[in-house]
Design a protein around this motif. Structure first.
Motif, PDB file in Angstrom:
ATOM      1  N   ALA A   4      -5.631   6.382   4.283  1.00 64.62           N
ATOM      2  CA  ALA A   4      -5.926   5.703   3.017  1.00 64.62           C
ATOM      3  C   ALA A   4      -5.008   4.496   2.834  1.00 64.62           C
ATOM      4  O   ALA A   4      -5.448   3.431   2.373  1.00 64.62           O
ATOM      5  N   VAL A   5      -3.737   4.651   3.252  1.00 63.38           N
ATOM      6  CA  VAL A   5      -2.766   3.548   3.144  1.00 63.38           C
ATOM      7  C   VAL A   5      -3.199   2.392   4.035  1.00 63.38           C
ATOM      8  O   VAL A   5      -3.192   1.229   3.623  1.00 63.38           O
TER       9      VAL A   5
ATOM     10  N   LEU B   8       2.066   1.739  -3.410  1.00 65.81           N
ATOM     11  CA  LEU B   8       1.033   2.337  -4.283  1.00 65.81           C
ATOM     12  C   LEU B   8       0.914   3.837  -4.026  1.00 65.81           C
ATOM     13  O   LEU B   8       0.697   4.615  -4.951  1.00 65.81           O
ATOM     14  N   ASN B   9       1.050   4.227  -2.760  1.00 64.97           N
ATOM     15  CA  ASN B   9       0.996   5.657  -2.413  1.00 64.97           C
ATOM     16  C   ASN B   9       2.137   6.396  -3.114  1.00 64.97           C
ATOM     17  O   ASN B   9       1.920   7.446  -3.743  1.00 64.97           O
TER      18      ASN B   9
ATOM     19  N   ALA C 228       0.833  -1.212   0.000  1.00 60.85           N
ATOM     20  CA  ALA C 228       0.000   0.000   0.000  1.00 60.85           C
ATOM     21  C   ALA C 228       0.863   1.257   0.000  1.00 60.85           C
ATOM     22  O   ALA C 228       0.573   2.230  -0.708  1.00 60.85           O
TER      23      ALA C 228
ATOM     24  N   GLY D 103      -2.620  11.590  -4.706  1.00 61.33           N
ATOM     25  CA  GLY D 103      -2.135  10.670  -5.723  1.00 61.33           C
ATOM     26  C   GLY D 103      -2.686   9.262  -5.553  1.00 61.33           C
ATOM     27  O   GLY D 103      -3.108   8.629  -6.515  1.00 61.33           O
ATOM     28  N   ILE D 104      -2.725   8.783  -4.304  1.00 60.99           N
ATOM     29  CA  ILE D 104      -3.179   7.405  -4.057  1.00 60.99           C
ATOM     30  C   ILE D 104      -4.652   7.228  -4.468  1.00 60.99           C
ATOM     31  O   ILE D 104      -5.043   6.199  -5.011  1.00 60.99           O
TER      32      ILE D 104
ATOM     33  N   LEU E 183      -6.191   0.721   2.563  1.00 57.59           N
ATOM     34  CA  LEU E 183      -5.786  -0.055   1.386  1.00 57.59           C
ATOM     35  C   LEU E 183      -5.088  -1.349   1.808  1.00 57.59           C
ATOM     36  O   LEU E 183      -5.282  -2.407   1.191  1.00 57.59           O
TER      37      LEU E 183
ATOM     38  N   LEU F  51       3.760   5.394  -5.768  1.00 59.83           N
ATOM     39  CA  LEU F  51       3.489   5.345  -7.212  1.00 59.83           C
ATOM     40  C   LEU F  51       2.486   6.434  -7.614  1.00 59.83           C
ATOM     41  O   LEU F  51       2.667   7.128  -8.623  1.00 59.83           O
ATOM     42  N   GLY F  52       1.443   6.587  -6.772  1.00 61.17           N
ATOM     43  CA  GLY F  52       0.423   7.616  -7.042  1.00 61.17           C
ATOM     44  C   GLY F  52       1.018   9.021  -7.020  1.00 61.17           C
ATOM     45  O   GLY F  52       0.717   9.851  -7.878  1.00 61.17           O
TER      46      GLY F  52
ATOM     47  N   GLU G 138       2.068  13.680   1.098  1.00 62.38           N
ATOM     48  CA  GLU G 138       1.003  12.668   1.102  1.00 62.38           C
ATOM     49  C   GLU G 138       1.488  11.341   1.669  1.00 62.38           C
ATOM     50  O   GLU G 138       0.685  10.483   2.011  1.00 62.38           O
TER      51      GLU G 138
ATOM     52  N   GLN H  27      -1.673  10.869   3.954  1.00 61.32           N
ATOM     53  CA  GLN H  27      -2.627   9.865   3.467  1.00 61.32           C
ATOM     54  C   GLN H  27      -2.518   8.535   4.219  1.00 61.32           C
ATOM     55  O   GLN H  27      -2.845   7.471   3.674  1.00 61.32           O
TER      56      GLN H  27
END
Lengths: 81, 439
Positions: free
Chosen positions: A49-50, A28-29, A25, B325-326, A53, A31-32, A42, A46
């Motif tokens: 969200a991580v 992915l964060n 996760a 971004g996520i 996820l 990568l985003g 972030e 975030q």
């Protein structure tokens, strides 16, 4: 009623899988952030969200693992015959 | 959005900064008329009372009486109106006040320090000039006058008299407008490229008549002899806001006006559409109509980085803050998995209005729909009369306020000329007054 025993080995394995999901996760964060050119802060803003996820990935993997354990005896039976 | 822009928007101490709660700031330099309603001004006038007379006690006059009655530093000692029912109505609100039918008798009272004029528009000029000449500090409702030469005469008398003159442009004291101007002038919405201004209502603008013979006296707003209609009664507010944002005045105007719905014998237009052009090419479009209220009122200020709607108290940035971004990544994965594969997409997408919901200019918003003909709470009217009372006591004028009001009055009258003559009108040089805040 059959008792479910979670052995230390099983617990360790699940925790390792969860850790793997968490690392995935975070990946992915990152990568985003790179793909969409958003702020590096972030990485910590975030976190919720991580975490969310992480569990989503864990449960998706769990679903496929349970599916695998459910169908595996069928193949074994066929092989013994 | 830069860090500074973000900081400007996030600043929660705005009300304190502009002085309503005390303290001084850059806002007081930029908007100097606010000095008259700061904590410092309050301290200076503490324990004293401004002795006022109200000339014109109709709907707007009584509205001001209501606001004045909340202030500790004012005493209304005289009321004047040549319409008996209005005078009686006001005297019930101020029982001890002396009553007059002729304003000249009020001006002759030595104990009166200041007068507040809320009469029909055609009477603003001569009463204001007489009051200033009589040595009274004067508050006159907007617009300044029905004729350009009268506006100029009022301004010149004010400069010569050394007395205080206020014109009822309450948006100059409305916190959300002040904050909006700070944001515009600091570049939050970028360079101003267009201004769309409108005021819509759905009513005939008539007041009930006790007797048909009083039609022109009560419904003076509908007749050219007394009023400029939508332009002087409504547009003058919004023209002031547009100039305030632009820091300049338009150089020309063209427009059309008609009576299209309320064909009841009125003389002023019930529908107007005008275009004011500033010297840098920016256009201010103005539209007003009193047979449909769908759009309400607004002065939409459009910049290349965003749009600001001070009446709603909101701003909308062109490039809204992107999702994290996520989230975008998950959204993209979701689309790839679940969306149908497009075989051929449209080459053009309809450019429908933005769905950007925007952000509030101030944490506490006091927006209204513009349907009130008298006044609404929180629109700056209370601060405006408070500032006037402080000025009456100190004798210090509210800097720049008259100039702001003067230009909006002249421009509303120029708009009327453009519509009636059906020609492009250039701002007349002879009506330009020195004002450092307009380039």
């Amino acid at each position: 009623m059959k008792e479910i025993v979670l052995t230390t080995e099983r617990q360790k394995r699940e925790l390792f899988i969860l850790l793997g999901c968490f690392i995935g996760a975070i990946g992915l964060n990152i990568l985003g952030i790179i793909m969409y050119h958003t702020a590096w802060k972030e990485l910590y803003t975030q976190w919720f969200a991580v975490l969310l996820l992480t569990f989503v990935i864990y449960f998706i993997i769990l679903f496929f693992r349970l599916l695998y354990f459910a169908v595996r005896p069928l193949f074994r039976k066929g092989r013994t015959r | 959005m830069t860090f500074i822009e973000k900081k400007l928007i996030d600043r929660r101490s705005f009300l304190k900064d502009i002085g309503y709660l005390g303290g001084a700031s850059l806002a007081l330099v930029t908007f100097p008329w606010l000095n008259a309603c700061t904590a410092t001004a309050r301290k200076e006038t503490a324990g004293e009372k401004a002795k006022l007379a109200i000339i014109g006690t109709g709907s707007r006059g009584t509205y001001h009486i209501g606001n004045l009655s909340k202030l500790p530093n004012v005493e209304i000692i005289a009321l004047c109106d040549n319409f008996e029912p209005h005078l009686k109505q006001a005297s019930a609100l101020v029982p001890g006040a002396k009553l007059f039918a002729d304003y000249r008798e009020v001006l002759a009272l030595p104990e009166v320090q200041g007068v507040l004029i809320a009469t029909p528009l055609d009477q603003h000029a001569h009463i204001t000039i007489d009051a200033l000449k009589a040595g009274k500090h004067t508050f006159c409702e907007k617009a300044m006058a029905l004729k350009m030469e009268d506006c100029l005469a009022m301004y010149n008398t004010y400069r010569e008299s050394g007395k205080v003159l206020y014109i009822g442009q309450q948006r100059l004291f409305d916190p959300k407008y002040i904050r909006a101007m700070e944001m515009i002038h600091s570049g939050v919405i970028g360079e101003i490229t267009d201004i769309r201004s409108y005021w819509f209502r759905n009513n005939d603008w008539r007041r009930p008549l006790p007797d048909p013979s009083l039609e022109r006296k009560i419904n003076w707003r509908l007749y050219k002899e007394y009023s400029g209609g939508l332009m002087t009664e409504l547009a003058s507010h919004q023209l002031q806001v547009a100039n305030w944002a632009m820091k300049m005045i338009p150089e020309s105007v063209m427009g059309m006006g008609d009576i299209i719905f309320w064909k009841d014998g009125r003389e002023v237009f019930d529908s107007v559409n005008l275009i004011y052009r500033y010297s840098n090419g920016v256009k201010l479009t103005y539209e007003s109509n009193i047979s449909n209220k769908f759009n309400g009122l607004e002065v939409q200020i459009l910049g290349h980085k965003g749009t600001l709607e001070p009446e709603k108290g909101k701003y909308y940035l062109e490039d809204a803050q992107p999702a994290p971004g996520i989230m975008q990544l998950i959204n993209q994965i979701e689309h790839n998995v679940f969306d149908r594969i497009a075989i051929a997409g449209p080459s053009w997408v309809p450019e429908t209005a933005s769905l950007n919901k925007g952000e509030y200019i101030l944490p506490q918003n006091n927006a209204h729909d513009g349907s009130s003909s008298v006044g609404v709470a929180g629109d700056g009217s209370e601060q405006l009369v408070e500032a006037f009372c402080n000025s009456v006591i100190t004798g210090k004028p509210a800097e720049c306020l008259v100039e702001e009001a003067y230009y909006s009055s002249i421009l509303s009258l120029l708009g009327i000329q453009a519509m009636e003559e059906k020609t492009l009108k250039i701002f007349p040089e002879e009506y330009k007054i020195p004002y450092s805040k307009f380039v």
